[in-house]
Motif scaffolding. Sequence first.
Motif, PDB file in Angstrom:
ATOM      1  N   SER A  96      21.729 -35.696  -3.738  1.00 20.78           N
ATOM      2  CA  SER A  96      22.068 -37.036  -3.261  1.00 20.78           C
ATOM      3  C   SER A  96      21.045 -37.533  -2.245  1.00 20.78           C
ATOM      4  N   LEU A  97      20.603 -36.645  -1.367  1.00 18.21           N
ATOM      5  CA  LEU A  97      19.623 -37.035  -0.359  1.00 18.21           C
ATOM      6  C   LEU A  97      18.278 -37.370  -0.998  1.00 18.21           C
ATOM      7  N   ASP A 135      28.642 -41.570   1.293  1.00 21.15           N
ATOM      8  CA  ASP A 135      28.924 -40.242   1.832  1.00 21.15           C
ATOM      9  C   ASP A 135      29.162 -39.190   0.750  1.00 21.15           C
ATOM     10  N   SER A 136      28.948 -39.522  -0.520  1.00 12.91           N
ATOM     11  CA  SER A 136      29.216 -38.573  -1.597  1.00 12.91           C
ATOM     12  C   SER A 136      28.398 -37.297  -1.427  1.00 12.91           C
ATOM     13  N   SER A 137      29.094 -36.181  -1.263  1.00  9.59           N
ATOM     14  CA  SER A 137      28.492 -34.838  -1.157  1.00  9.59           C
ATOM     15  C   SER A 137      27.657 -34.644   0.104  1.00  9.59           C
ATOM     16  N   LEU A 138      27.773 -35.548   1.075  1.00  8.71           N
ATOM     17  CA  LEU A 138      26.968 -35.425   2.285  1.00  8.71           C
ATOM     18  C   LEU A 138      27.862 -35.245   3.505  1.00  8.71           C
ATOM     19  N   HIS A 139      27.387 -34.447   4.463  1.00  5.16           N
ATOM     20  CA  HIS A 139      28.127 -34.215   5.692  1.00  5.16           C
ATOM     21  C   HIS A 139      28.158 -35.498   6.531  1.00  5.16           C
ATOM     22  N   PRO A 140      29.299 -35.772   7.196  1.00 11.32           N
ATOM     23  CA  PRO A 140      29.400 -36.991   8.001  1.00 11.32           C
ATOM     24  C   PRO A 140      28.296 -37.130   9.049  1.00 11.32           C
ATOM     25  N   LYS A 141      27.853 -36.008   9.647  1.00  7.52           N
ATOM     26  CA  LYS A 141      26.809 -36.078  10.662  1.00  7.52           C
ATOM     27  C   LYS A 141      25.476 -36.513  10.056  1.00  7.52           C
TER      28      LYS A 141
END
Length: 340
Positions: free
Chosen positions: A222-223, A252-258
């Motif tokens: 995703s990134l 935010d799919s598959s990514l950490h909130p931070k």
Amino acid sequence: FKFDPELKDKPSKFEVHFVANKTRYSFYLAVSQERIVSERLTAYQKGNSLDLYTREHKFDRDVYSINEDHLVGGKSLHDAWKLLTGPQVLFISQAVANSSEEINQLRIPHKWLTDLAVVSSGMNALADVAQRLVADFPRLADTVTKLLTDVDIPVSSIKSTVIRNGTTNGDDSDALSAKSLDTESKIKRIFATTKVETRLRHESSLGSAEFDFEDESEGTKSLIGFALPWASFLGMGDFMPTQTTLVIDELDSSLHPKIIESLIKRLLAKELNTQLIFTTHDTHLMDTKLLRRDQIWLTERDATGATQLRCIHDFEGRESEDIEKRYYEGRYRSLPFINE
């Protein structure tokens, strides 16, 4: 809208307000499956609204009202634009396509509208395009690598290779250009005839190792996809157009909130003339230290089944209040009703 049969034959209406080249515009569009029903472009100058043109479909024909005093080109050219505009074609698009470079009054708002990028199918499609661009423009690999390392993914290098008909092709005549990013069919055609192999070198306390793209986590993929619009925001030279407005569904799919918080902070800190609009279920981002109250909007399904959109700013409260806490207390509504 299937809950209201009377709306079946009525047009869908859209209105967007935006700023291009320091001028505020309003573009209105009403469209059915058969044709454009209504179209209007308004410019705001010194606080006053000025309709540059309007188009209405009445009595089985298009009726135009063109501001001859303020729309450049002259009546003869305006008449030519009208004759060339088909029922399913925007007047502004036809005017830009059939005018010289010097006549740029409509070209400026048209460019903003056509540059509007919408990502509605997650980052997977963008990740495929990013890999291809890395293969065609290796310098982009540095941008992707830096984005990953900045958010605690220890990738030291990325290398993509284009494979055509089972062989490596170093000079691909169908190389993905910036313009083709706007055409989904071109992207699909390119990927139907080529394959991209991507390898990422990771670092750890035990040493380094190479991974195929397929071996990466969904978050890393995703990134890599997000790196493409990120580079376009930064205006990455000759191979990426500068993107002014980007709309992403479920950022935010598959990514950490931070990680999401960090990306938003970086974008805001650069103070670029850009806008990121995204949907998320991550309430951690409802933080007035990160975003203003007027930048946070909530959706809610009403009794008719329609989706209502409301801004936090429309509710009473202080700019410094704990928005996430108040949201879960039901102060802003928009909470699902769950049968326990």
